[in-house]
Design a protein around this motif. Structure first.
Motif, PDB file in Angstrom:
ATOM      1  N   GLU A 146      -4.547 -16.416 -45.922  1.00  0.00           N
ATOM      2  CA  GLU A 146      -5.300 -15.615 -46.879  1.00  0.00           C
ATOM      3  C   GLU A 146      -6.407 -14.829 -46.177  1.00  0.00           C
ATOM      4  O   GLU A 146      -6.653 -13.658 -46.509  1.00  0.00           O
ATOM      5  N   TYR A 147      -7.071 -15.457 -45.219  1.00  0.00           N
ATOM      6  CA  TYR A 147      -8.108 -14.744 -44.468  1.00  0.00           C
ATOM      7  C   TYR A 147      -7.514 -13.569 -43.704  1.00  0.00           C
ATOM      8  O   TYR A 147      -8.084 -12.473 -43.664  1.00  0.00           O
ATOM      9  N   ARG A 148      -6.367 -13.805 -43.094  1.00  0.00           N
ATOM     10  CA  ARG A 148      -5.719 -12.733 -42.342  1.00  0.00           C
ATOM     11  C   ARG A 148      -5.287 -11.593 -43.254  1.00  0.00           C
ATOM     12  O   ARG A 148      -5.400 -10.409 -42.900  1.00  0.00           O
ATOM     13  N   ALA A 149      -4.819 -11.935 -44.459  1.00  0.00           N
ATOM     14  CA  ALA A 149      -4.441 -10.898 -45.422  1.00  0.00           C
ATOM     15  C   ALA A 149      -5.657 -10.099 -45.881  1.00  0.00           C
ATOM     16  O   ALA A 149      -5.565  -8.885 -46.109  1.00  0.00           O
ATOM     17  N   SER A 150      -6.810 -10.748 -46.010  1.00  0.00           N
ATOM     18  CA  SER A 150      -8.028 -10.034 -46.405  1.00  0.00           C
ATOM     19  C   SER A 150      -8.473  -9.055 -45.324  1.00  0.00           C
ATOM     20  O   SER A 150      -8.881  -7.934 -45.622  1.00  0.00           O
ATOM     21  N   LEU A 151      -8.379  -9.476 -44.065  1.00  0.00           N
ATOM     22  CA  LEU A 151      -8.706  -8.556 -42.969  1.00  0.00           C
ATOM     23  C   LEU A 151      -7.709  -7.410 -42.901  1.00  0.00           C
ATOM     24  O   LEU A 151      -8.083  -6.257 -42.630  1.00  0.00           O
ATOM     25  N   ALA A 152      -6.427  -7.720 -43.143  1.00  0.00           N
ATOM     26  CA  ALA A 152      -5.421  -6.659 -43.142  1.00  0.00           C
ATOM     27  C   ALA A 152      -5.652  -5.683 -44.296  1.00  0.00           C
ATOM     28  O   ALA A 152      -5.411  -4.478 -44.158  1.00  0.00           O
ATOM     29  N   PHE A 153      -6.129  -6.195 -45.426  1.00  0.00           N
ATOM     30  CA  PHE A 153      -6.425  -5.329 -46.569  1.00  0.00           C
ATOM     31  C   PHE A 153      -7.509  -4.312 -46.214  1.00  0.00           C
ATOM     32  O   PHE A 153      -7.447  -3.157 -46.644  1.00  0.00           O
ATOM     33  N   ASP A 154      -8.509  -4.739 -45.434  1.00  0.00           N
ATOM     34  CA  ASP A 154      -9.559  -3.800 -45.019  1.00  0.00           C
ATOM     35  C   ASP A 154      -8.981  -2.657 -44.189  1.00  0.00           C
ATOM     36  O   ASP A 154      -9.371  -1.499 -44.350  1.00  0.00           O
ATOM     37  N   LEU A 155      -8.062  -3.008 -43.279  1.00  0.00           N
ATOM     38  CA  LEU A 155      -7.479  -1.985 -42.420  1.00  0.00           C
ATOM     39  C   LEU A 155      -6.633  -1.009 -43.224  1.00  0.00           C
ATOM     40  O   LEU A 155      -6.733   0.217 -43.042  1.00  0.00           O
ATOM     41  N   VAL A 156      -5.803  -1.527 -44.120  1.00  0.00           N
ATOM     42  CA  VAL A 156      -4.920  -0.644 -44.890  1.00  0.00           C
ATOM     43  C   VAL A 156      -5.723   0.207 -45.867  1.00  0.00           C
ATOM     44  O   VAL A 156      -5.455   1.402 -46.048  1.00  0.00           O
ATOM     45  N   SER A 157      -6.730  -0.400 -46.508  1.00  0.00           N
ATOM     46  CA  SER A 157      -7.511   0.354 -47.495  1.00  0.00           C
ATOM     47  C   SER A 157      -8.335   1.457 -46.853  1.00  0.00           C
ATOM     48  O   SER A 157      -8.682   2.441 -47.519  1.00  0.00           O
ATOM     49  N   SER A 158      -8.668   1.331 -45.550  1.00  0.00           N
ATOM     50  CA  SER A 158      -9.433   2.388 -44.887  1.00  0.00           C
ATOM     51  C   SER A 158      -8.589   3.629 -44.629  1.00  0.00           C
ATOM     52  O   SER A 158      -9.131   4.673 -44.278  1.00  0.00           O
ATOM     53  N   ARG A 159      -7.271   3.513 -44.783  1.00  0.00           N
ATOM     54  CA  ARG A 159      -6.377   4.668 -44.619  1.00  0.00           C
ATOM     55  C   ARG A 159      -5.997   5.295 -45.957  1.00  0.00           C
ATOM     56  O   ARG A 159      -5.160   6.198 -45.996  1.00  0.00           O
ATOM     57  N   GLN A 160      -6.568   4.819 -47.050  1.00  0.00           N
ATOM     58  CA  GLN A 160      -6.202   5.328 -48.363  1.00  0.00           C
ATOM     59  C   GLN A 160      -6.896   6.666 -48.645  1.00  0.00           C
ATOM     60  O   GLN A 160      -7.858   7.045 -47.995  1.00  0.00           O
ATOM     61  N   LYS A 161      -6.384   7.353 -49.683  1.00  0.00           N
ATOM     62  CA  LYS A 161      -6.997   8.613 -50.094  1.00  0.00           C
ATOM     63  C   LYS A 161      -8.392   8.411 -50.674  1.00  0.00           C
ATOM     64  O   LYS A 161      -9.243   9.293 -50.558  1.00  0.00           O
ATOM     65  N   ASN A 162      -8.602   7.253 -51.306  1.00  0.00           N
ATOM     66  CA  ASN A 162      -9.910   6.982 -51.905  1.00  0.00           C
ATOM     67  C   ASN A 162     -10.769   6.109 -51.012  1.00  0.00           C
ATOM     68  O   ASN A 162     -11.607   5.352 -51.497  1.00  0.00           O
ATOM     69  N   ALA A 163     -10.553   6.185 -49.685  1.00  0.00           N
ATOM     70  CA  ALA A 163     -11.355   5.383 -48.756  1.00  0.00           C
ATOM     71  C   ALA A 163     -12.815   5.817 -48.817  1.00  0.00           C
ATOM     72  O   ALA A 163     -13.127   7.002 -48.897  1.00  0.00           O
ATOM     73  N   TYR A 164     -13.700   4.844 -48.798  1.00  0.00           N
ATOM     74  CA  TYR A 164     -15.130   5.133 -48.905  1.00  0.00           C
ATOM     75  C   TYR A 164     -15.910   4.704 -47.669  1.00  0.00           C
ATOM     76  O   TYR A 164     -17.142   4.743 -47.673  1.00  0.00           O
TER      77      TYR A 164
ATOM     78  N   LEU B  40      -1.162  -2.700 -35.433  1.00  0.00           N
ATOM     79  CA  LEU B  40      -2.022  -3.367 -36.410  1.00  0.00           C
ATOM     80  C   LEU B  40      -1.751  -2.883 -37.829  1.00  0.00           C
ATOM     81  O   LEU B  40      -1.749  -3.682 -38.780  1.00  0.00           O
ATOM     82  N   LEU B  41      -1.518  -1.591 -37.992  1.00  0.00           N
ATOM     83  CA  LEU B  41      -1.250  -1.060 -39.328  1.00  0.00           C
ATOM     84  C   LEU B  41       0.059  -1.599 -39.884  1.00  0.00           C
ATOM     85  O   LEU B  41       0.153  -1.951 -41.069  1.00  0.00           O
ATOM     86  N   GLY B  42       1.082  -1.679 -39.025  1.00  0.00           N
ATOM     87  CA  GLY B  42       2.348  -2.246 -39.480  1.00  0.00           C
ATOM     88  C   GLY B  42       2.217  -3.712 -39.859  1.00  0.00           C
ATOM     89  O   GLY B  42       2.730  -4.161 -40.899  1.00  0.00           O
ATOM     90  N   LYS B  43       1.525  -4.487 -39.021  1.00  0.00           N
ATOM     91  CA  LYS B  43       1.317  -5.904 -39.320  1.00  0.00           C
ATOM     92  C   LYS B  43       0.458  -6.083 -40.574  1.00  0.00           C
ATOM     93  O   LYS B  43       0.699  -6.991 -41.381  1.00  0.00           O
ATOM     94  N   SER B  44      -0.526  -5.217 -40.736  1.00  0.00           N
ATOM     95  CA  SER B  44      -1.401  -5.329 -41.906  1.00  0.00           C
ATOM     96  C   SER B  44      -0.637  -5.062 -43.187  1.00  0.00           C
ATOM     97  O   SER B  44      -0.820  -5.767 -44.194  1.00  0.00           O
ATOM     98  N   CYS B  45       0.223  -4.059 -43.185  1.00  0.00           N
ATOM     99  CA  CYS B  45       1.046  -3.799 -44.381  1.00  0.00           C
ATOM    100  C   CYS B  45       1.943  -4.996 -44.692  1.00  0.00           C
ATOM    101  O   CYS B  45       2.141  -5.352 -45.863  1.00  0.00           O
ATOM    102  N   GLN B  46       2.461  -5.624 -43.644  1.00  0.00           N
ATOM    103  CA  GLN B  46       3.296  -6.815 -43.851  1.00  0.00           C
ATOM    104  C   GLN B  46       2.493  -7.961 -44.459  1.00  0.00           C
ATOM    105  O   GLN B  46       2.948  -8.612 -45.412  1.00  0.00           O
ATOM    106  N   TYR B  47       1.290  -8.201 -43.937  1.00  0.00           N
ATOM    107  CA  TYR B  47       0.469  -9.291 -44.466  1.00  0.00           C
ATOM    108  C   TYR B  47       0.016  -9.022 -45.898  1.00  0.00           C
ATOM    109  O   TYR B  47      -0.048  -9.942 -46.721  1.00  0.00           O
ATOM    110  N   VAL B  48      -0.289  -7.758 -46.210  1.00  0.00           N
ATOM    111  CA  VAL B  48      -0.716  -7.413 -47.570  1.00  0.00           C
ATOM    112  C   VAL B  48       0.434  -7.605 -48.553  1.00  0.00           C
ATOM    113  O   VAL B  48       0.243  -8.115 -49.673  1.00  0.00           O
ATOM    114  N   LYS B  49       1.641  -7.245 -48.165  1.00  0.00           N
ATOM    115  CA  LYS B  49       2.793  -7.435 -49.040  1.00  0.00           C
ATOM    116  C   LYS B  49       3.094  -8.918 -49.233  1.00  0.00           C
ATOM    117  O   LYS B  49       3.435  -9.356 -50.339  1.00  0.00           O
ATOM    118  N   GLU B  50       2.970  -9.700 -48.168  1.00  0.00           N
ATOM    119  CA  GLU B  50       3.223 -11.135 -48.289  1.00  0.00           C
ATOM    120  C   GLU B  50       2.200 -11.811 -49.200  1.00  0.00           C
ATOM    121  O   GLU B  50       2.533 -12.768 -49.910  1.00  0.00           O
TER     122      GLU B  50
END
Length: 518
Positions: free
Chosen positions: A325-343, A402-412
């Protein structure tokens, strides 16, 4: 005579019975049996605890490796992509008079932040030239071992305090420089924030420099007593952490702190090796002299982290799956920073989450490398250019993996629907706006939307959905509900039973948790 005979017979009978009872007791003790299945739940729980302790090293190191590569990505960004982004921002700034002002903004907010980071790096780099490393080394070397041990502990505490307040200073500077202003006079407020940021980065770089110098003195001491004492300080950390009550959010903070500490130690060891190799004229044989001490420091840090986390999870009945779960939370930060609504920029999100601020460490490393390595001749400059392109290749490759692994962890972790939610805007004292429903894309649309969003530019806030409001409190983590509309009275009771995956997204390195450490 008959009475005496009767008493004698009675005594003999009692003696025989005593012998028989003793034999019976011994026989019962030797042949007594019991069935563990009568308390099956208890022994099953004990066995699961053993299995959990055996799984902790593997799960913890998977989290550590992923977190260290996240820190490496944010650290390489300062040396590779940040100079290019500053160059593009300056080119846009100086080329505007040629094309005319088509937009209200001279620069985009991200470009303003990049220019500020670049200027802070350049100013602090030139300020570091006035700090004499050799004088600092001999000043520290002349101190006693116990005094150096105390100094090193004080430096660790000061580093955490600097990291806590430093990111707030940088965030205040970025927001002051990019927030919409109606009057031109309001831009003057950027100047004091800028000087505060320069002063912070300079002081933090000096602090890390003293840490590296103390570690260098420990490596070069003849009896290695200081190095042994500094390594034993890691085991003292076990005493201060293991016997406290921890919740999942507290353990998440500790894990982030351990990731940041381990990566910082790697950079400090690199600086120590560079300084020592310079003193020995880059003799490769001296590198093998330093190699055992470097391995010993890394091994002790790893062993302490494993023992600490194993017993914390054991005493607090936390499963090993929590590290996923911790790893998925860190991966969420990476993926969300590439979003259109990144802040926020990704390096800033890593700084908030882990307390790792790359700017002071980058200033110190640039200062050490430029003073240790002399570049002379065209061939040397060609090697520097090739090395820079190698760093860019490493940064791009690391980011892609990292982006590929992060997408995998977020989906899992089934957190993909949160990626399409607008960033929360906290408004103290106001309940969540329930008229705004979260969009929940289907599982099949996730890959298509994610692949499109990670390669596109952020949307201006006016074009995005109006952010929902989240009530804030100093003692609770408030996250918006995912289900249908509910009463406000029910929300307060549900906060205690909210899943940790939602809470982890709101936890950074320096957040005061609702479940405080007792």
């Amino acid at each position: 005579p008959s009475s005496k005979k009767l008493g004698h017979l009675r005594g003999e009978r009692l003696r025989v019975e005593g012998e028989l009872s003793l034999l019976r007791f011994l026989s019962a003790e030797l042949t007594r049996g019991y069935f563990l299945e009568h308390n099956e739940a208890k022994y099953t729980e004990r066995r699961e605890r053993v299995y959990t302790c055996m799984r902790i090293p593997r799960e913890l190191e998977k989290l550590m490796v992923f977190g260290i590569f996240l820190c490496l990505d944010a650290f390489l960004y300062v040396f590779t992509l940040l100079p290019l982004r500053v160059f593009l921002a300056l080119f846009r700034l100086f080329s505007l008079p040629c094309y005319g002002l088509r937009d209200r903004r001279l620069l985009q907010p991200a470009q303003v932040c990049d220019i500020l980071k670049g200027v802070i790096l350049v100013i602090c780099y030139f300020m570091m030239h006035y700090v004499d490393y050799s004088m600092m080394y001999h000043l520290i070397r002349g101190q006693s071992v116990i005094k150096l041990y105390i100094i090193y502990n004080m430096l660790e505490v000061a580093d955490r305090l600097f990291s806590s307040f430093g990111q707030d200073i940088l965030d205040a500077l970025y927001w002051t420089a990019t927030e919409p202003k109606e009057r031109k006079r309001a831009h003057i407020g950027v100047i004091p924030h800028f000087f505060m940021a320069v002063l912070y980065v300079f002081l933090h770089a000096i602090l890390i420099m003293v840490q590296a110098t103390t570690l260098n003195v420990a490596f070069n001491s003849h009896n290695k007593s200081l190095l042994t004492i500094m390594m034993s300080n890691n085991f003292v950390e076990i005493k201060g952490s293991v016997f406290k009550k921890f919740e999942k959010n507290n353990l998440f903070q500790m894990s982030n702190s351990d990731i940041k500490e381990r990566f910082t130690n790697y950079v400090l060891l690199l600086i120590v090796c560079l300084r020592n190799m310079e003193q020995f004229s880059w003799n490769p044989d001296h590198l093998w002299v330093l190699f055992p001490d470097v391995c010993m420091v890394i091994a002790s840090e790893t062993a302490v982290d494993i023992v600490k986390h194993a017993f914390i999870t054991k005493f607090n009945d936390i499963t090993a799956d929590v590290y996923s779960e911790y790893r998925a939370s860190l991966a969420f930060d990476l993926v969300s920073s590439r979003q259109k609504n990144a802040y926020t920029d990704y390096s800033d999100s890593v700084a908030r989450r882990m307390g790792f601020i790359p700017l002071p460490l980058a200033v110190l490393l640039i200062r050490v490398v430029t003073s240790s390595i002399k570049v002379q001749g065209i061939l040397s400059y060609a090697c520097v250019v090739l090395f820079y392109f190698g760093l860019i290749s490493l940064k791009v490759l690391n980011s892609i993996v990292l982006l590929g692994k992060s997408c995998q962890y977020v989906k899992e972790a089934k957190m993909e629907e949160k990626l399409f939610n607008p960033p929360p805007a906290s408004a103290p004292g106001k309940p969540p706006n329930k008229s705004q429903n979260k969009c929940k894309p289907s599982q099949g649309m996730f890959e298509e939307n994610l692949s499109a969003s990670v390669t596109s530019q952020p949307v201006h806030p006016k074009e995005s959905v109006v952010p929902f409001l989240v009530a804030s409190s100093s003692d609770q983590f408030l996250t918006t509900p995912d289900g249908d509309e509910k009463d406000i009275t029910q929300e307060s009771s549900e906060l205690k039973h909210r899943s940790s995956k939602k809470d982890l997204l709101e936890v950074d390195r320096f957040t005061i948790c609702g479940n405080r450490i007792d």
